[in-house]
Design an enzyme around this catalytic site. Structure first.
Site, PDB file in Angstrom:
ATOM      1  N   GLU A  42      -3.860  17.582 -10.403  1.00 58.42           N
ATOM      2  CA  GLU A  42      -4.401  17.722 -11.500  1.00 58.42           C
ATOM      3  C   GLU A  42      -5.832  18.234 -11.453  1.00 58.42           C
ATOM      4  OE1 GLU A  42      -3.788  14.801 -14.592  1.00 58.42           O
ATOM      5  OE2 GLU A  42      -2.656  16.435 -15.883  1.00 58.42           O
ATOM      6  N   ARG A  78       0.733  -1.304  -0.052  1.00 60.91           N
ATOM      7  CA  ARG A  78      -0.186   0.065  -0.143  1.00 60.91           C
ATOM      8  C   ARG A  78       0.805   1.356  -0.187  1.00 60.91           C
ATOM      9  NH1 ARG A  78      -2.827  -3.177   3.554  1.00 60.91           N
ATOM     10  NH2 ARG A  78      -4.421  -4.169   2.557  1.00 60.91           N
ATOM     11  N   HIS A  81       0.011  19.022 -26.058  1.00 59.13           N
ATOM     12  CA  HIS A  81      -0.384  17.808 -26.157  1.00 59.13           C
ATOM     13  C   HIS A  81      -1.551  17.393 -26.637  1.00 59.13           C
ATOM     14  CE1 HIS A  81       3.342  17.731 -23.696  1.00 59.13           C
ATOM     15  NE2 HIS A  81       3.358  16.422 -23.430  1.00 59.13           N
ATOM     16  N   HIS A 117      -0.759  14.492 -28.921  1.00 57.52           N
ATOM     17  CA  HIS A 117      -1.468  12.954 -28.886  1.00 57.52           C
ATOM     18  C   HIS A 117      -2.305  12.603 -29.968  1.00 57.52           C
ATOM     19  CE1 HIS A 117      -0.870  13.324 -23.896  1.00 57.52           C
ATOM     20  NE2 HIS A 117       0.060  12.741 -24.523  1.00 57.52           N
ATOM     21  N   HIS A 128       7.464  11.018 -29.005  1.00 57.90           N
ATOM     22  CA  HIS A 128       6.805  11.768 -28.390  1.00 57.90           C
ATOM     23  C   HIS A 128       7.187  13.184 -28.398  1.00 57.90           C
ATOM     24  CE1 HIS A 128       3.873  12.836 -25.154  1.00 57.90           C
ATOM     25  NE2 HIS A 128       4.797  13.373 -24.560  1.00 57.90           N
ATOM     26  N   GLU A 160      10.330  19.405 -24.046  1.00 59.25           N
ATOM     27  CA  GLU A 160       9.371  19.669 -22.830  1.00 59.25           C
ATOM     28  C   GLU A 160      10.018  21.040 -22.178  1.00 59.25           C
ATOM     29  OE1 GLU A 160       6.650  18.230 -21.986  1.00 59.25           O
ATOM     30  OE2 GLU A 160       6.632  16.469 -23.395  1.00 59.25           O
ATOM     31  N   LYS A 162       8.283  23.311 -12.913  1.00 59.54           N
ATOM     32  CA  LYS A 162       7.146  22.339 -12.837  1.00 59.54           C
ATOM     33  C   LYS A 162       6.974  21.997 -11.382  1.00 59.54           C
ATOM     34  CE  LYS A 162       5.611  17.791 -14.188  1.00 59.54           C
ATOM     35  NZ  LYS A 162       5.628  16.404 -14.704  1.00 59.54           N
ATOM     36  N   ASN A 164       0.019  20.542 -20.191  1.00 59.83           N
ATOM     37  CA  ASN A 164      -0.641  19.757 -21.512  1.00 59.83           C
ATOM     38  C   ASN A 164      -0.383  20.806 -22.495  1.00 59.83           C
ATOM     39  OD1 ASN A 164      -0.832  17.358 -20.115  1.00 59.83           O
ATOM     40  ND2 ASN A 164      -3.006  18.019 -19.410  1.00 59.83           N
ATOM     41  N   ARG A 183      -2.558  22.469 -13.158  1.00 63.00           N
ATOM     42  CA  ARG A 183      -1.573  21.427 -13.733  1.00 63.00           C
ATOM     43  C   ARG A 183      -1.826  21.168 -15.100  1.00 63.00           C
ATOM     44  NH1 ARG A 183       0.960  16.255 -10.220  1.00 63.00           N
ATOM     45  NH2 ARG A 183       2.193  15.539 -12.012  1.00 63.00           N
ATOM     46  N   LYS A 241       3.207  11.789 -10.813  1.00 60.05           N
ATOM     47  CA  LYS A 241       2.277  10.723 -11.616  1.00 60.05           C
ATOM     48  C   LYS A 241       3.103   9.537 -11.950  1.00 60.05           C
ATOM     49  CE  LYS A 241       0.030  14.002 -14.623  1.00 60.05           C
ATOM     50  NZ  LYS A 241      -0.827  13.960 -15.820  1.00 60.05           N
TER      51      LYS A 241
HETATM   52  N1  NAD Z   1       4.938  10.691 -14.919  1.00 58.65           N
HETATM   53  C1  NAD Z   1       5.170  11.713 -15.680  1.00 58.65           C
HETATM   54  O1  NAD Z   1       4.634  12.582 -15.501  1.00 58.65           O
HETATM   55  C2  NAD Z   1       5.342  11.258 -17.259  1.00 58.65           C
HETATM   56  C3  NAD Z   1       5.622  12.412 -17.949  1.00 58.65           C
HETATM   57  C4  NAD Z   1       6.128  12.468 -19.215  1.00 58.65           C
HETATM   58  C5  NAD Z   1       6.597  11.085 -19.623  1.00 58.65           C
HETATM   59  N2  NAD Z   1       6.152  10.230 -19.002  1.00 58.65           N
HETATM   60  C6  NAD Z   1       6.597   8.735 -19.290  1.00 58.65           C
HETATM   61  O2  NAD Z   1       7.958   8.749 -19.681  1.00 58.65           O
HETATM   62  C7  NAD Z   1       8.189   7.872 -20.657  1.00 58.65           C
HETATM   63  C8  NAD Z   1       9.216   8.413 -21.425  1.00 58.65           C
HETATM   64  O3  NAD Z   1      10.477   8.990 -20.784  1.00 58.65           O
HETATM   65  P1  NAD Z   1      11.783   8.946 -21.716  1.00 58.65           P
HETATM   66  O4  NAD Z   1      11.828   9.977 -22.876  1.00 58.65           O
HETATM   67  O5  NAD Z   1      12.990   9.164 -20.576  1.00 58.65           O
HETATM   68  O6  NAD Z   1      12.011   7.602 -22.400  1.00 58.65           O
HETATM   69  P2  NAD Z   1      12.513   6.099 -21.868  1.00 58.65           P
HETATM   70  O7  NAD Z   1      12.644   6.108 -20.241  1.00 58.65           O
HETATM   71  O8  NAD Z   1      11.898   5.149 -22.679  1.00 58.65           O
HETATM   72  O9  NAD Z   1      14.069   6.354 -22.305  1.00 58.65           O
HETATM   73  C9  NAD Z   1      14.323   6.638 -23.582  1.00 58.65           C
HETATM   74  C10 NAD Z   1      15.647   5.857 -23.962  1.00 58.65           C
HETATM   75  O10 NAD Z   1      16.859   6.581 -23.410  1.00 58.65           O
HETATM   76  C11 NAD Z   1      17.719   5.508 -23.133  1.00 58.65           C
HETATM   77  N3  NAD Z   1      18.583   6.178 -21.956  1.00 58.65           N
HETATM   78  C12 NAD Z   1      17.912   6.682 -20.769  1.00 58.65           C
HETATM   79  N4  NAD Z   1      19.021   7.280 -20.136  1.00 58.65           N
HETATM   80  C13 NAD Z   1      20.265   7.122 -20.769  1.00 58.65           C
HETATM   81  C14 NAD Z   1      21.475   7.630 -20.839  1.00 58.65           C
HETATM   82  N5  NAD Z   1      21.884   8.419 -19.547  1.00 58.65           N
HETATM   83  N6  NAD Z   1      22.546   7.565 -21.670  1.00 58.65           N
HETATM   84  C15 NAD Z   1      21.947   6.768 -22.731  1.00 58.65           C
HETATM   85  N7  NAD Z   1      20.768   6.365 -23.147  1.00 58.65           N
HETATM   86  C16 NAD Z   1      20.027   6.719 -22.028  1.00 58.65           C
HETATM   87  C17 NAD Z   1      17.020   4.391 -22.651  1.00 58.65           C
HETATM   88  O11 NAD Z   1      17.968   3.105 -22.927  1.00 58.65           O
HETATM   89  C18 NAD Z   1      15.891   4.394 -23.533  1.00 58.65           C
HETATM   90  O12 NAD Z   1      16.037   3.485 -24.672  1.00 58.65           O
HETATM   91  C19 NAD Z   1       7.075   7.313 -21.263  1.00 58.65           C
HETATM   92  O13 NAD Z   1       6.840   5.845 -20.644  1.00 58.65           O
HETATM   93  C20 NAD Z   1       6.093   8.324 -20.635  1.00 58.65           C
HETATM   94  O14 NAD Z   1       4.611   8.062 -20.404  1.00 58.65           O
HETATM   95  C21 NAD Z   1       5.585  10.223 -17.569  1.00 58.65           C
END
Ligand code: NAD
Length: 369
Positions: free
Chosen positions: A234, A119, A245, A249, A262, A183, A224, A242, A238, A141
């Site tokens: 949200e 939990r 987006h 999206h 993305h 972003e 942020k 978006n 917040r 999130k």
């Molecule tokens: N929680 C939130 O508020 C929120 C907001 C935006 C996005 N997200 C989520 O985040 C994810 C996208 O995140 P992302 O863009 O970081 O993608 P990701 O986590 O898929 O990483 C992208 C790539 O970068 C590589 N990588 C990571 N760190 C590295 C480093 N230091 N050196 C070399 N390669 C590296 C990884 O191996 C991967 O292939 C999605 O799942 C999305 O839904 C969440």
């Protein structure tokens, strides 16, 4: 180390930012000292930075290390059960922590496991992509994907600590850097003109300097933090995050998440939503030119053609951010002056979408060129 504090309903947490912040911080040890921790690390990050991670976490009682392969499909509801079993087997209790090291996918997965295990236990986020540093690691999130959709099952679970170590960015591929820059630029558009300065004063090459990336992470994290500090769950403000987006999206969804990152989809969305803001007379031509010019200068906006405006609009109707069945937009009344929950007249929307994504007279095929 720079420090940014994020207010939450029950208190606050800190974001530590700096080169080699992992090695230089005692905070992880102080938090994970009592109940031990499980490390959840993206496989690529482990390959590139394993020795540094091991050294930085050497004094900490790490009970197990779970490696998460690259790919959004591993941030899944299905894969969570195996992880829960491992976490239980190594004896994590209510006072333990999960340390999530990687991009947003690893961070979301680690946060999701921590939100549900017994939990709720603590999660320490160690973002290693620019996107995760400026966006996903902040605000609590967390979510996983199910067959029917992305980020459908999740929670609000604030981290105990975020450590943004700029050293990780040295190995980040350009495409991933661009996702994070989009972003960060978005935060500057909706935040204030001062944080746009770093993008105006640099170019795609010079911005890769670690000191500049650190400055970007600091600006974005502060912005942020201030937004989610006012609206943790949200309920209102917040929503400004978006910006870009709604259209972004719809593009991803129309292209079935294939062939476009993305970040690129959001950059196209920013361009479209800046155009709408200007055509409504809310955003001056100079500010519009400054912002769209920056998106172009950093090569964030891909060439896309022959995406039918009507299909894009149809995909917008299924956006989970909509209220009362109407498509909801964030628009700008100036740099740093976002408004949210706006509805856009169909004719204006079609005109803007056609202008950016419309059919080319040279007969180019649809999609990305
Ligand atoms: N929680 C939130 O508020 C929120 C907001 C935006 C996005 N997200 C989520 O985040 C994810 C996208 O995140 P992302 O863009 O970081 O993608 P990701 O986590 O898929 O990483 C992208 C790539 O970068 C590589 N990588 C990571 N760190 C590295 C480093 N230091 N050196 C070399 N390669 C590296 C990884 O191996 C991967 O292939 C999605 O799942 C999305 O839904 C969440």
């Amino acid at each position: 180390l720079k420090r940014v504090s994020v207010a939450t309903g029950g208190g606050s947490y800190e974001i530590l930012i700096g080169h080699s912040a992992m090695a230089g911080s005692r905070e992880i040890g102080a938090l994970a000292g009592d109940g031990g921790a499980v490390l959840l690390v993206n496989e690529t990050v482990m390959r590139l930075h394993g020795a540094y991670l091991k050294e930085s976490l050497s004094g900490i009682d790490i009970r197990d290390t779970i490696l998460m392969p690259d790919g959004e499909e591993h941030k899944s509801y299905g894969e969570a059960e195996a992880a829960f079993n491992r976490i239980l087997k190594c004896g994590l209790s209510r006072s333990s922590h999960i340390i999530g090291v990687g991009g947003g996918a690893a961070g979301d997965f680690a946060g999701y496991l921590a939100a549900l295990y017994m939990r709720g236990i603590g999660v320490i986020q160690v973002p290693t992509t620019l996107l995760a540093m400026v966006d996903s690691s902040i605000g609590g999130k967390v979510a996983v994907n199910i067959g029917a959709g992305k980020n459908i099952v999740g929670a609000f679970h604030q981290p105990a600590l975020v450590v943004s170590d700029i050293r990780f960015l040295e190995t980040l591929p350009d495409g991933e850097l661009a996702n994070g820059l989009t972003e960060a630029v978005k935060h500057a558009f909706i935040g204030d003109e001062k944080s746009l300065r770093i993008f105006m004063d640099n170019d795609p090459q010079s911005i890769k300097d670690p000191a500049k990336l650190e400055e970007i992470v600091c600006h974005s994290a502060r912005f942020k933090a201030s937004v989610v500090g006012h609206d943790e769950k949200e309920g209102g403000l917040r929503a400004i995050l978006n910006f870009g987006h709604t259209v972004g999206h719809a593009i991803e969804s129309l292209l079935e998440y294939r062939g476009i990152s993305h970040g690129a989809a959001v950059a196209l969305g920013l361009k479209a939503e800046l155009d709408i803001s200007m055509k409504l007379g809310w955003l001056g031509k100079d500010e519009h030119a400054l912002m769209t010019g920056l998106l172009e200068r950093y090569g964030l906006v891909p060439e896309v053609c022959n995406l039918p405006a009507a299909s894009l609009a149809e995909h917008m109707r299924y956006d989970k951010k909509n209220r009362d069945g109407r498509v909801s937009f964030v628009l700008l009344k100036g740099i740093g002056r976002p408004v949210y929950g706006e509805h856009v007249d169909d004719r204006l929307l079609m005109e803007v979408l056609d202008g950016i994504f419309g059919r080319r007279s040279d007969g180019s095929p649809g999609g990305l060129s």
